[in-house]
Motif scaffolding. Structure first.
Motif, PDB file in Angstrom:
ATOM      1  N   UNK A   2      32.361 -33.177   7.802  1.00  0.00           N
ATOM      2  CA  UNK A   2      31.950 -32.351   8.936  1.00  0.00           C
ATOM      3  C   UNK A   2      32.004 -30.883   8.531  1.00  0.00           C
ATOM      4  N   UNK A   3      31.219 -30.074   9.208  1.00  0.00           N
ATOM      5  CA  UNK A   3      31.150 -28.645   8.920  1.00  0.00           C
ATOM      6  C   UNK A   3      32.383 -27.943   9.502  1.00  0.00           C
ATOM      7  N   UNK A   4      33.064 -27.083   8.723  1.00  0.00           N
ATOM      8  CA  UNK A   4      34.286 -26.448   9.215  1.00  0.00           C
ATOM      9  C   UNK A   4      34.058 -25.276  10.162  1.00  0.00           C
ATOM     10  N   UNK A   5      32.822 -24.795  10.293  1.00  0.00           N
ATOM     11  CA  UNK A   5      32.614 -23.610  11.120  1.00  0.00           C
ATOM     12  C   UNK A   5      31.422 -23.695  12.065  1.00  0.00           C
ATOM     13  N   UNK A   6      30.642 -24.736  12.016  1.00  0.00           N
ATOM     14  CA  UNK A   6      29.467 -24.838  12.879  1.00  0.00           C
ATOM     15  C   UNK A   6      29.599 -26.074  13.760  1.00  0.00           C
ATOM     16  N   UNK A   7      29.315 -25.930  15.061  1.00  0.00           N
ATOM     17  CA  UNK A   7      29.454 -27.033  16.010  1.00  0.00           C
ATOM     18  C   UNK A   7      28.092 -27.496  16.503  1.00  0.00           C
ATOM     19  N   UNK A   8      27.987 -28.823  16.689  1.00  0.00           N
ATOM     20  CA  UNK A   8      26.753 -29.391  17.207  1.00  0.00           C
ATOM     21  C   UNK A   8      26.660 -29.157  18.712  1.00  0.00           C
ATOM     22  N   UNK A  41      32.202 -30.492  19.426  1.00  0.00           N
ATOM     23  CA  UNK A  41      31.821 -31.596  18.560  1.00  0.00           C
ATOM     24  C   UNK A  41      31.268 -31.001  17.273  1.00  0.00           C
ATOM     25  N   UNK A  42      31.968 -31.176  16.141  1.00  0.00           N
ATOM     26  CA  UNK A  42      31.493 -30.589  14.894  1.00  0.00           C
ATOM     27  C   UNK A  42      30.222 -31.277  14.400  1.00  0.00           C
ATOM     28  N   UNK A  43      29.406 -30.516  13.696  1.00  0.00           N
ATOM     29  CA  UNK A  43      28.188 -31.094  13.143  1.00  0.00           C
ATOM     30  C   UNK A  43      28.456 -31.587  11.722  1.00  0.00           C
ATOM     31  N   UNK A  44      27.601 -32.441  11.255  1.00  0.00           N
ATOM     32  CA  UNK A  44      27.708 -32.932   9.886  1.00  0.00           C
ATOM     33  C   UNK A  44      27.386 -31.798   8.919  1.00  0.00           C
ATOM     34  N   UNK A  45      27.984 -31.840   7.759  1.00  0.00           N
ATOM     35  CA  UNK A  45      27.755 -30.842   6.725  1.00  0.00           C
ATOM     36  C   UNK A  45      26.280 -30.873   6.314  1.00  0.00           C
ATOM     37  N   UNK A  46      25.666 -29.715   6.237  1.00  0.00           N
ATOM     38  CA  UNK A  46      24.255 -29.612   5.864  1.00  0.00           C
ATOM     39  C   UNK A  46      24.055 -29.574   4.348  1.00  0.00           C
ATOM     40  N   UNK A  47      25.139 -29.568   3.629  1.00  0.00           N
ATOM     41  CA  UNK A  47      25.169 -29.590   2.169  1.00  0.00           C
ATOM     42  C   UNK A  47      24.219 -28.561   1.545  1.00  0.00           C
ATOM     43  N   UNK A  48      23.175 -28.977   0.884  1.00  0.00           N
ATOM     44  CA  UNK A  48      22.298 -28.066   0.148  1.00  0.00           C
ATOM     45  C   UNK A  48      21.581 -27.053   1.051  1.00  0.00           C
ATOM     46  N   UNK A  49      21.524 -27.302   2.352  1.00  0.00           N
ATOM     47  CA  UNK A  49      20.872 -26.377   3.283  1.00  0.00           C
ATOM     48  C   UNK A  49      21.816 -25.290   3.780  1.00  0.00           C
ATOM     49  N   UNK A  50      23.043 -25.267   3.286  1.00  0.00           N
ATOM     50  CA  UNK A  50      24.054 -24.304   3.726  1.00  0.00           C
ATOM     51  C   UNK A  50      24.386 -23.354   2.579  1.00  0.00           C
ATOM     52  N   UNK A  51      24.533 -22.071   2.883  1.00  0.00           N
ATOM     53  CA  UNK A  51      24.848 -21.078   1.868  1.00  0.00           C
ATOM     54  C   UNK A  51      26.255 -21.198   1.317  1.00  0.00           C
ATOM     55  N   UNK A  52      27.172 -21.841   2.043  1.00  0.00           N
ATOM     56  CA  UNK A  52      28.549 -21.980   1.589  1.00  0.00           C
ATOM     57  C   UNK A  52      28.765 -23.235   0.748  1.00  0.00           C
ATOM     58  N   UNK A  53      27.736 -24.092   0.636  1.00  0.00           N
ATOM     59  CA  UNK A  53      27.859 -25.331  -0.120  1.00  0.00           C
ATOM     60  C   UNK A  53      27.199 -25.168  -1.479  1.00  0.00           C
ATOM     61  N   UNK A  54      28.009 -25.197  -2.520  1.00  0.00           N
ATOM     62  CA  UNK A  54      27.478 -25.181  -3.888  1.00  0.00           C
ATOM     63  C   UNK A  54      28.498 -25.803  -4.824  1.00  0.00           C
ATOM     64  N   UNK A  55      28.083 -26.151  -6.001  1.00  0.00           N
ATOM     65  CA  UNK A  55      28.920 -26.855  -6.969  1.00  0.00           C
ATOM     66  C   UNK A  55      29.482 -28.163  -6.407  1.00  0.00           C
TER      67      UNK A  55
END
Length: 62
Positions: A2-8, A41-55
């Motif tokens: 789940x995303x730690x800072x964005x809510x659905x 309700x937290x949203x699922x991690x957007x992975x590659x579509x998020x600027x904080x997700x890398x490596x």
């Protein structure tokens, strides 16, 4: 993950309660109280579509 800072979604529930003065026949409220409960309700991690997700992981708190 789940995303730690964005809510659905965010839901707020409010309840109101009044207490009346039994000695007063006009039923004038003596006191009242509002209770608010917020549910996120937290949203699922957007992975590659998020600027904080890398490596391969989230770097939001880094």
């Amino acid at each position: 993950m789940v995303c730690p800072y964005n809510n659905k979604s965010e839901t707020q529930i409010q309840a109101w309660k009044q207490e009346f003065d039994e000695e007063n026949e006009s039923q004038t409220p003596k006191s009242g109280r509002t209770v608010t409960q917020t549910v996120w309700e937290p949203m699922e991690c957007q992975r590659e579509n998020c600027g904080a997700f890398f490596d391969g992981r989230c770097h939001y708190k880094d």
